[in-house]
Motif scaffolding. Structure first.
Motif, short mmCIF file in Angstrom:
data_model
loop_
_atom_site.label_atom_id
_atom_site.label_comp_id
_atom_site.label_asym_id
_atom_site.label_seq_id
_atom_site.Cartn_x
_atom_site.Cartn_y
_atom_site.Cartn_z
N LYS A 1 0.72 4.17 -2.82
CA LYS A 1 0.49 5.57 -2.46
C LYS A 1 1.64 6.45 -2.95
O LYS A 1 1.41 7.58 -3.41
CB LYS A 1 0.35 5.70 -0.94
N ASP B 1 0.83 -1.21 0.00
CA ASP B 1 0.00 0.00 0.00
C ASP B 1 0.86 1.26 0.00
O ASP B 1 0.53 2.24 -0.69
CB ASP B 1 -0.93 0.00 1.22
N TYR C 1 -7.66 -0.05 1.42
CA TYR C 1 -7.25 1.11 0.63
C TYR C 1 -7.21 0.76 -0.87
O TYR C 1 -7.81 1.44 -1.69
CB TYR C 1 -5.89 1.60 1.09
N SER D 1 -6.32 -5.29 1.59
CA SER D 1 -6.26 -3.88 1.93
C SER D 1 -7.59 -3.20 1.65
O SER D 1 -8.16 -3.35 0.57
CB SER D 1 -5.14 -3.19 1.14
#
Length: 331
Positions: free
Chosen positions: A66, A62, A260, A258
């Motif tokens: 990002k 992640d 996200y 995740s």
């Protein structure tokens, strides 16, 4: 054989033997209980460590996604893009590619066609939008989107994509796409150190393999085993259970997904590597218990004989005295 020897013992020797056996039996039972408890604790400790490792790997994935979005966001904020000045923007894209070796291409497109492709010559005709549904989704959502693994038509290799919209006056006009090598995640996650004999797989939100610690070139872009698919269907976000790898090896699998990115990390530990240490511990401790019991019983027999021998001698001397013979002095 044992019972014959046992019944040849004198009553006192048998009593000493039974008392010793009764004394050692609770110790043996308690040791067996502690042995099983210790084995289960080791097993649970291994499971917890595996879950922690999977969570750490997922957090690393992640963080990298990002980071890629943040790098692409700089291009989305470029004044050149707002003006539609694509030749200078192409130079910025090439510089971005040089700074990020894992990136294979940077593409700018609108809903209908590509407007910039950093890997094509500047004067080359640009193709139409590849996967227009994903571009349309990014434009409509006006937020960054992480795409799963697929073959890039121009590069003819597996990539995954990060897309970010360029929004101006509340309207999304362009989508900037970065195509990234799946192999970069293998290096990032340091599979060589973490995986060892374990099988680690990074799955996109469509549950296709993005990176794999074993046989990556063979299985990239493919779905996991049916057993793992069923395990993930029980709980989308996390789970554990016995499955088989795509190679057919039985493994204890832990996965985390995740919230996200929608991506998941699954780790399979070969059952042999879990059971072999436990078997060794069971054999070592059970051998110690059996040896301790046998030594205790042997000492009980020796003690019984040490007690009975003088008594038998006294009995013999008494018989001699009763028959009119002079008894000898006990030694």
């Amino acid at each position: 054989m044992f019972w014959r020897r046992y019944f040849r013992l004198s009553p006192l020797e048998r009593r000493v033997f039974v008392v010793a056996l009764a004394s050692l039996l609770p110790v043996a039972v308690l040791s067996a209980v502690l042995l099983v408890k210790n084995g289960r604790e080791q097993e649970q400790r291994l499971y917890r460590n595996t879950e922690d490792t999977v969570s750490a790997l997922l957090n690393t994935v992640d963080a990298e996604l990002k980071n890629s979005i943040a790098a692409l966001d700089g291009s989305a904020a470029s004044p050149r893009l707002a003006r539609g000045d694509f030749p200078p923007l192409r130079e910025e894209a090439l510089q971005l590619l040089s700074r990020r070796p894992s990136w294979l291409n940077v593409i700018v497109s609108d809903a209908r066609k590509q407007l910039l492709n950093a890997r094509l010559p500047e004067d080359a005709p640009l193709p139409e939008v590849i996967a227009p549904d994903t571009v349309a989704e990014t434009l409509a959502g006006q937020r960054p989107v992480i795409r799963g693994v697929r073959i890039a038509p121009v590069l003819k290799t597996f990539t995954f994509a990060v897309q970010i919209p360029h929004v101006q006056s509340g309207e999304a006009r362009y989508v900037i796409t970065a195509l990234i090598q799946p192999e970069s995640l293998i290096e990032l996650l340091n599979f060589a150190q973490v995986a060892q004999e374990n099988v680690i797989t990074v799955l996109d939100r469509n549950d296709r393999a993005v990176a794999r610690s074993q046989n990556h070139p063979k299985f990239v872009g493919k779905a996991p085993s049916d057993e793992l698919v069923r395990l993930m269907a029980l709980d989308r976000w996390s789970g554990r259970g016995i499955t088989h790898t795509l190679e057919g090896m039985p493994v204890y699998t832990v996965f985390r997904r995740s919230r996200y990115s929608g991506w998941a990390v699954a780790m399979g530990i070969p059952l042999d590597s879990i059971e072999a240490p436990l078997r060794r511990a069971y054999l070592m401790l059970s051998g110690t218990i059996v040896l301790s019991v046998l030594l205790g019983l042997a000492l009980a027999l020796l003690l019984g004989r040490a007690i009975v021998r003088p008594m038998r001698e006294l009995e013999r001397q008494a018989l001699l005295a009763g028959s009119g013979q002079a008894p000898s002095m006990p030694k």
